[in-house]
Design an enzyme around this catalytic site. Sequence first.
Site, PDB file in Angstrom:
ATOM      1  CG  HIS A 111      -5.917   1.086  10.078  1.00 41.21           C
ATOM      2  ND1 HIS A 111      -6.220   2.335  10.578  1.00 41.21           N
ATOM      3  CD2 HIS A 111      -5.443   1.291   8.821  1.00 41.21           C
ATOM      4  CE1 HIS A 111      -5.951   3.249   9.656  1.00 41.21           C
ATOM      5  NE2 HIS A 111      -5.469   2.636   8.586  1.00 41.21           N
ATOM      6  CG  ASP A 150      -3.899   5.557  -2.533  1.00 44.19           C
ATOM      7  OD1 ASP A 150      -3.514   5.988  -1.427  1.00 44.19           O
ATOM      8  OD2 ASP A 150      -4.579   4.527  -2.655  1.00 44.19           O
ATOM      9  CG  ASN A 151      -0.012   6.268  -0.389  1.00 41.96           C
ATOM     10  OD1 ASN A 151      -0.445   6.943   0.542  1.00 41.96           O
ATOM     11  ND2 ASN A 151      -0.169   4.951  -0.438  1.00 41.96           N
ATOM     12  CG  ASN A 203      -5.437   8.536   0.159  1.00 39.04           C
ATOM     13  OD1 ASN A 203      -4.350   7.967   0.163  1.00 39.04           O
ATOM     14  ND2 ASN A 203      -6.580   7.867   0.149  1.00 39.04           N
ATOM     15  CG  ASN A 214      -4.899   7.160   3.686  1.00 40.19           C
ATOM     16  OD1 ASN A 214      -3.792   7.097   3.176  1.00 40.19           O
ATOM     17  ND2 ASN A 214      -5.970   6.645   3.096  1.00 40.19           N
ATOM     18  CG  ASP A 215       0.680   8.694   3.566  1.00 37.16           C
ATOM     19  OD1 ASP A 215       1.420   7.876   4.153  1.00 37.16           O
ATOM     20  OD2 ASP A 215       1.040   9.326   2.555  1.00 37.16           O
ATOM     21  CD  GLU A 261      -1.890   2.376   1.230  1.00 38.19           C
ATOM     22  OE1 GLU A 261      -2.642   3.191   0.665  1.00 38.19           O
ATOM     23  OE2 GLU A 261      -0.930   2.728   1.957  1.00 38.19           O
ATOM     24  CG  HIS A 318      -3.356   2.739   5.603  1.00 43.99           C
ATOM     25  ND1 HIS A 318      -4.611   3.183   5.943  1.00 43.99           N
ATOM     26  CD2 HIS A 318      -3.263   2.918   4.270  1.00 43.99           C
ATOM     27  CE1 HIS A 318      -5.255   3.592   4.869  1.00 43.99           C
ATOM     28  NE2 HIS A 318      -4.438   3.458   3.836  1.00 43.99           N
TER      29      HIS A 318
END
Length: 354
Positions: free
Chosen positions: A133, A268-269, A223, A167-168, A53, A114
């Site tokens: 998580h 996303d990332n 994100n 998330n990040d 991820e 994550h």
Amino acid sequence: MGKVLVLALAGILAAIFGERLMEFRRKLNHSRKLEPVELPNCHLIKGIERGAEDIDILPDGLAFISSGLKYPGLKSFAPDKPGEIFLMDLNDENPRAVELRISRGFDLASFNPHGISTYIDKDDSVYLFVVNHPELKSTVEVFKFVEDENSLVHLKTIRHELLPSVNDIVALGPDHFYATNDHYFFDSILMYLELFLGLAWTNVVYYSPTEVKEVASGFYSANGINISPDKKYVYIADLMAHRIHVMEKHANWSLTQLKVLELDTLVDNLFVDPYTGDIWGGCHPNGMKLLFYDPENPPGSEVIRIQNILSAKPTVTQVYAENGSVLQGSSVAVVYSGKLLIGTVFHRALYCEL
């Protein structure tokens, strides 16, 4: 009169629902057709079967990879297995992924990694920050990397009420960071409702042992996050809004928006090349396929490169695009010395020589 009123209200609600459904599908790029962009020297990375991820690379070419994410509403090929952190030395002629051992005392059974970020201290100590998580809650785990032993020593677990759905993360020191919350709610049903209604309730939080505060808000789905090589600007990917926000960082760690880059994909990332300042994004060309997984029609993968983002006209290049037959659900793309790694939310990872 009562029946007429009920019918009118029903009609209004149906119209609102229809409008939100159309907008939701539009935000997910449900009808986008992907034209393939191939790279000639690529192969899937052996040993990574349950996603990569997020990926971060040290200046010496050591790449850390988070794998095994289980996330509400998203596919997992091994929902009962704990997550892992892999290491790849990109200086090797044929680099391979090696699972890092994690020190005793850390709850490996509930490890669900994550976003990740590395930080090198003044004494050359390497810290790895991992969004975790456990039991679908949110924590930030801080590890120290021991290279000679290919291991991670767990130092601390960070929990805070302002970090409910992380998330990040981007590390700013050995004990402080910026983090994105990608949802206001973490319950899967409420998460979908939040996305469906288009509520811009997600944010960015600054954390240190002495101060925790919201520093930016109003994102549809904050994100990926990263920082410029000169540490003056912070980049935030708003996945569902198809945007990258450029934020100016101030001495008190607060952020103010400088500009917004509009895109046609779900970013996303984010990875920032430390030498050029270019931003690389792992993207979801069709978010509908990601959320509603069908093995016969899997989500595709896309990588973009953004050059000169601070200029009036940044250059956005589609580096890689594929319909899911090779790589499903790309979430990150990182580069080092002519090599490209592409990770995914729950699938495989790809190694390419540019």
